[in-house]
Design an enzyme around this catalytic site. Structure first.
Site, PDB file in Angstrom:
ATOM      1  N   SER A 313      46.146  44.901  37.270  1.00 10.57           N
ATOM      2  CA  SER A 313      46.423  44.333  35.954  1.00 10.57           C
ATOM      3  C   SER A 313      47.806  43.674  35.891  1.00 10.57           C
ATOM      4  CB  SER A 313      46.265  45.424  34.895  1.00 10.57           C
ATOM      5  OG  SER A 313      46.262  44.882  33.604  1.00 10.57           O
ATOM      6  N   ASP A 324      52.760  32.411  43.447  1.00 11.24           N
ATOM      7  CA  ASP A 324      52.451  31.016  43.136  1.00 11.24           C
ATOM      8  C   ASP A 324      53.700  30.156  42.964  1.00 11.24           C
ATOM      9  OD1 ASP A 324      49.751  31.346  43.319  1.00 11.24           O
ATOM     10  OD2 ASP A 324      49.345  31.339  41.171  1.00 11.24           O
ATOM     11  N   LYS A 338      41.984  43.475  38.729  1.00  9.85           N
ATOM     12  CA  LYS A 338      41.665  43.571  37.299  1.00  9.85           C
ATOM     13  C   LYS A 338      42.311  42.382  36.595  1.00  9.85           C
ATOM     14  CE  LYS A 338      41.999  46.442  33.160  1.00  9.85           C
ATOM     15  NZ  LYS A 338      42.675  45.413  32.349  1.00  9.85           N
TER      16      LYS A 338
END
Length: 493
Positions: A313, A324, A338
């Site tokens: 999560s 990224d 998740k």
């Protein structure tokens, strides 16, 4: 065929007539166009539910509490969706959730999940997502990915999550025995003594390597409203010690608040998207962006993020954002996966429901739900056991060899731990570092967990090597964004 008892009377006959009429003649249960299929509207379905609720309550053989029908209906409705994160929260579950988010509760300290359906091929065991730092579960050596197959001898596949929580939580100081399945065949009992579980958020300190490099190490345990402040405390300490690299440990971090993880990520990302949420509801579509004035981590700092299957999560949001934006190198194992966002909706003062409202996407526009985030460098702390090692480990636990040893010698130092581990390894053929870790866990059960364990922790040792390596910048150039990895996987199909 309908069979009536000799005690039947006009009232009984009338009730049965009403039931037949309800099912075969009422517009609530039959489409108005006989022989033609048509999709019932939401209103029609609600009329059906109301009709069934009223009829059962008024005509069932025993008098029924409306609360039982109400809770059963809502639970069944949400379970039918098939989303393990969309559930009804009865008063006990609502109280447990409030206890957890408020900062402390009584229990064994395990973050768990459970499949909704159980089959002979795939029993719905309770899966440990992550142990909570310094809790009885963590100190007993229970790991992310372990399965609880029984509690106090009662099999868990047929239990509801409420049943599981009711058994694991209880009076502080009282024991509860869980049966653990690890891997394919390692099955053993662990006695846990319930304690006051305080929800932690961060631990940190300096690691000085043999090369003289000064690495700041921070373990983010969960994302609470206090996590950004505690992280800044860590960064201030590192800055005062002239740190030249950073390790962020997100292993076994089950997640937390999206606002908290966004504030944490903002300390690293000076410009751009941190995470976005997407839903079929326009007001649930959000973008969390960085603010340059809130960035406190110096540029071009070598950063390694440690992840494993217990990272879920919000910890995946941070991992994905730093990856990224090419700000960190990921070491460890693939994360849990998740990628959805839930909200708790109160239904009254005592109950509610938790429902998935959106999915989140990393800055390169990837949703990692059910797939997780792969590390840039994969390494596992425990190698896959051979059948002989599985048997040795299981016997070592079942025979309580380490527990009996520590009862006799409760204050062992590292030198004595190493010596005792070698003696045990003569009978139980296991890697020495694993046995040393078991002994150390038992010795430290009444103490705070050390910040790190370089004797056992292969992942941390590798993270230190990478973050202090002169080749770090080269490794970072080779690391790919999650979108690039996704496109590669799609082209390979």
């Amino acid at each position: 065929m309908i069979i009536f008892s000799k005690m039947g009377n006009k009232k009984t006959l009338f009730s049965v007539f009403v039931l037949i009429n309800l099912f075969f003649n009422s517009s609530c249960f039959a489409d108005s166009k006989v022989g033609k299929e048509s999709k019932a509207s939401s209103f029609q379905y609600m009329k059906k539910l109301n009709s069934v609720f009223d009829f059962v309550q008024q005509n069932y053989v025993d008098e029924l509490d409306a609360k039982i029908l109400y809770e059963g209906a809502i639970k069944g409705m949400l379970d039918a969706i098939g989303d393990p994160y969309t559930v009804y929260l009865d008063p006990n579950s609502m109280r447990d959730l409030n206890d957890t988010t408020s900062g402390s509760f009584g229990g064994v300290g395990l973050t768990i999940t459970k499949a909704l359906e159980s089959t002979p091929e795939k029993p719905a065991y309770v899966e440990v997502s992550s142990p909570i730092e310094d809790s009885p579960g963590a100190k007993a050596g229970i790991q992310a990915g372990d399965y609880i197959v029984a509690i106090e001898g009662k099999p868990t596949p047929d239990m509801s999550m409420n049943d599981v929580l009711a058994l694991l939580r209880g009076e502080i100081g009282q024991p509860v025995t869980v049966t653990i399945l690890r891997g394919a065949n390692m099955r053993f009992d662990v006695k846990l003594v319930r304690a006051l579980i305080e929800v932690p958020t961060a631990k940190y300190g300096m690691i000085e390597s043999e090369s003289g490099a000064k690495t700041g190490y921070v373990r983010l345990i969960e994302f609470t409203p206090e996590t950004p402040n505690r992280l800044q405390d860590a960064l201030n300490l590192f800055e005062a010690n002239n740190y030249d690299s950073l390790i962020i440990d997100l292993r076994d971090n089950p997640g937390g608040l999206i606002t908290s993880v966004s504030e944490v990520a903002d300390k690293f990302i000076d410009e751009g998207l941190i995470v976005s949420t997407k839903s079929r509801l326009a007001f649930e579509n959000q973008q969390f962006k960085s603010t340059p004035s809130k960035t406190t981590v110096k540029k071009n700092l070598p950063i390694v993020v440690l992840i494993n299957r217990g990272s879920a999560s919000a910890s995946e949001i941070l991992s994905g954002a730093l990856k990224d934006h090419h700000l960190a190198y990921l070491v460890g194992e693939r994360t849990y996966g998740k990628g959805s966002v839930q909200q708790v909706i109160p239904l009254s003062n005592i109950d509610g429901m938790k429902i998935t409202m959106a999915r989140y996407y990393t800055p390169s526009d990837v949703n990692i739900d059910k797939t997780g985030i792969p590390p840039d460098f994969e390494i596992k702390n425990i190698e896959k056991f051979t059948p002989e090692e599985e048997e040795a480990y299981t016997n070592l636990i079942k025979e309580d060899v380490v527990g009996k040893l520590v009862e006799e010698k409760p204050n062992m130092k590292e030198e004595e731990i190493a010596w005792e581990a070698e003696k045990i390894a003569e009978t139980y053929k296991l890697e020495l570092r694993i046995i040393r870790r078991l002994i150390r866990n038992y010795v430290q059960r009444k103490q705070a967990t050390p910040l790190y364990d370089l004797d056992y922790d292969l992942q941390l040792k590798e993270a230190i090597r990478i973050v202090t390596s002169p080749d770090y910048s080269t490794l970072m150039k080779s690391a790919k964004t999650l979108k690039e990895l996704e496109l590669e996987a799609q082209s390979a199909e």
